[in-house]
Design a protein around this motif. Structure first.
Motif, PDB file in Angstrom:
ATOM      1  N   VAL A  27       0.704  -1.239   0.059  1.00  0.00           N
ATOM      2  CA  VAL A  27       0.019  -0.071  -0.042  1.00  0.00           C
ATOM      3  C   VAL A  27       0.867   1.231  -0.158  1.00  0.00           C
ATOM      4  O   VAL A  27       0.718   2.250  -0.892  1.00  0.00           O
ATOM      5  CB  VAL A  27      -0.924  -0.092   1.119  1.00  0.00           C
ATOM      6  CG1 VAL A  27      -1.612   1.397   1.321  1.00  0.00           C
ATOM      7  CG2 VAL A  27      -1.799  -1.116   1.030  1.00  0.00           C
ATOM      8  N   SER A  30       2.399   1.414  -3.593  1.00  0.00           N
ATOM      9  CA  SER A  30       1.452   2.050  -4.408  1.00  0.00           C
ATOM     10  C   SER A  30       1.180   3.302  -4.361  1.00  0.00           C
ATOM     11  O   SER A  30       1.043   3.996  -5.404  1.00  0.00           O
ATOM     12  CB  SER A  30       0.334   1.184  -3.897  1.00  0.00           C
ATOM     13  OG  SER A  30      -1.047   1.670  -4.800  1.00  0.00           O
ATOM     14  N   GLU A  31       1.063   4.295  -3.074  1.00  0.00           N
ATOM     15  CA  GLU A  31       0.752   5.162  -3.040  1.00  0.00           C
ATOM     16  C   GLU A  31       1.890   6.151  -3.643  1.00  0.00           C
ATOM     17  O   GLU A  31       1.711   7.220  -4.042  1.00  0.00           O
ATOM     18  CB  GLU A  31       0.542   5.892  -1.528  1.00  0.00           C
ATOM     19  CG  GLU A  31      -0.615   5.244  -1.050  1.00  0.00           C
ATOM     20  CD  GLU A  31      -0.931   5.351   0.385  1.00  0.00           C
ATOM     21  OE1 GLU A  31       0.029   5.865   1.182  1.00  0.00           O
ATOM     22  OE2 GLU A  31      -1.829   5.037   0.839  1.00  0.00           O
ATOM     23  N   GLY A  34       1.952   5.321  -7.731  1.00  0.00           N
ATOM     24  CA  GLY A  34       0.900   5.431  -8.621  1.00  0.00           C
ATOM     25  C   GLY A  34       0.305   4.118  -9.219  1.00  0.00           C
ATOM     26  O   GLY A  34      -0.380   4.263 -10.284  1.00  0.00           O
ATOM     27  N   LEU A  35       0.544   3.022  -8.570  1.00  0.00           N
ATOM     28  CA  LEU A  35       0.146   1.725  -9.372  1.00  0.00           C
ATOM     29  C   LEU A  35      -0.770   1.108  -8.574  1.00  0.00           C
ATOM     30  O   LEU A  35      -0.625   1.216  -6.985  1.00  0.00           O
ATOM     31  CB  LEU A  35       1.363   0.822  -9.731  1.00  0.00           C
ATOM     32  CG  LEU A  35       2.344   1.534 -10.839  1.00  0.00           C
ATOM     33  CD1 LEU A  35       3.437   0.355 -10.537  1.00  0.00           C
ATOM     34  CD2 LEU A  35       1.609   1.355 -11.999  1.00  0.00           C
ATOM     35  N   SER A  36      -1.650   0.277  -9.004  1.00  0.00           N
ATOM     36  CA  SER A  36      -2.677  -0.286  -7.981  1.00  0.00           C
ATOM     37  C   SER A  36      -2.047  -1.463  -7.101  1.00  0.00           C
ATOM     38  O   SER A  36      -0.770  -1.865  -7.538  1.00  0.00           O
ATOM     39  CB  SER A  36      -3.558  -0.873  -8.637  1.00  0.00           C
ATOM     40  OG  SER A  36      -3.122  -2.105  -9.422  1.00  0.00           O
ATOM     41  N   VAL A  37      -2.520  -1.499  -6.059  1.00  0.00           N
ATOM     42  CA  VAL A  37      -1.910  -2.510  -5.410  1.00  0.00           C
ATOM     43  C   VAL A  37      -1.966  -4.041  -5.892  1.00  0.00           C
ATOM     44  O   VAL A  37      -1.038  -4.841  -5.596  1.00  0.00           O
ATOM     45  CB  VAL A  37      -2.494  -2.635  -3.802  1.00  0.00           C
ATOM     46  CG1 VAL A  37      -2.245  -3.853  -2.935  1.00  0.00           C
ATOM     47  CG2 VAL A  37      -2.210  -1.420  -3.033  1.00  0.00           C
ATOM     48  N   VAL A  38      -3.008  -4.227  -6.613  1.00  0.00           N
ATOM     49  CA  VAL A  38      -3.254  -5.453  -7.324  1.00  0.00           C
ATOM     50  C   VAL A  38      -2.146  -5.739  -8.247  1.00  0.00           C
ATOM     51  O   VAL A  38      -1.399  -6.912  -8.412  1.00  0.00           O
ATOM     52  CB  VAL A  38      -4.480  -5.738  -8.234  1.00  0.00           C
ATOM     53  CG1 VAL A  38      -4.574  -6.597  -8.976  1.00  0.00           C
ATOM     54  CG2 VAL A  38      -5.835  -5.603  -7.086  1.00  0.00           C
ATOM     55  N   ASN A  39      -1.697  -4.490  -9.152  1.00  0.00           N
ATOM     56  CA  ASN A  39      -0.740  -4.749 -10.031  1.00  0.00           C
ATOM     57  C   ASN A  39       0.694  -4.993  -9.417  1.00  0.00           C
ATOM     58  O   ASN A  39       1.617  -5.861  -9.814  1.00  0.00           O
ATOM     59  CB  ASN A  39      -0.474  -3.589 -10.974  1.00  0.00           C
ATOM     60  CG  ASN A  39      -1.558  -3.399 -11.927  1.00  0.00           C
ATOM     61  OD1 ASN A  39      -2.212  -4.454 -12.350  1.00  0.00           O
ATOM     62  ND2 ASN A  39      -1.667  -2.413 -12.338  1.00  0.00           N
ATOM     63  N   SER A  41       1.225  -6.592  -6.499  1.00  0.00           N
ATOM     64  CA  SER A  41       1.098  -7.762  -6.015  1.00  0.00           C
ATOM     65  C   SER A  41       1.556  -8.651  -6.867  1.00  0.00           C
ATOM     66  O   SER A  41       2.054  -9.844  -6.829  1.00  0.00           O
ATOM     67  CB  SER A  41      -0.200  -8.074  -5.406  1.00  0.00           C
ATOM     68  OG  SER A  41      -0.259  -9.364  -4.889  1.00  0.00           O
ATOM     69  N   THR A  55       7.403   1.667 -15.134  1.00  0.00           N
ATOM     70  CA  THR A  55       7.224   1.123 -14.020  1.00  0.00           C
ATOM     71  C   THR A  55       8.394   0.776 -13.172  1.00  0.00           C
ATOM     72  O   THR A  55       8.434   0.852 -11.900  1.00  0.00           O
ATOM     73  CB  THR A  55       6.336   0.046 -14.059  1.00  0.00           C
ATOM     74  OG1 THR A  55       5.166   0.284 -14.988  1.00  0.00           O
ATOM     75  CG2 THR A  55       5.914  -0.730 -12.719  1.00  0.00           C
TER      76      THR A  55
END
Length: 77
Positions: A27, A30-31, A34-39, A41, A55
């Motif tokens: 998390v 991610s913050e 700027g990428l989702s936690v899912v990506n 993960s 990335t």
């Protein structure tokens, strides 16, 4: 083995190790990037098939590491 073979996939992400060393969570990362936690993960759990240079750069900047710190090749040909 061809490029598309799953067996040829020997690149592994060390994201879990780097996060632990820095006391960060997905998390937090991610913050910062700027990428989702899912990506993130997917990358952390070695399910990623590809990653953009932008990335990689963002993750390395956030973790203050190099691409070589983040990714490694396991096993032999």
């Amino acid at each position: 083995m061809t490029v598309g073979d799953d067996a040829a996939h020997r690149v592994h992400a060390r994201l879990d190790v780097l996060l632990a060393e820095r006391g960060m969570t997905l998390v937090d990362l991610s913050e910062k990037v700027g990428l989702s936690v899912v990506n993130l993960s997917v990358l952390k759990n070695d399910r990623a098939k590809a990653i953009r240079f932008s990335t990689l750069t963002a993750i390395c900047d956030a973790l203050d590491c190099t691409v070589g710190d983040l990714l490694e090749i396991r096993g032999g040909p």
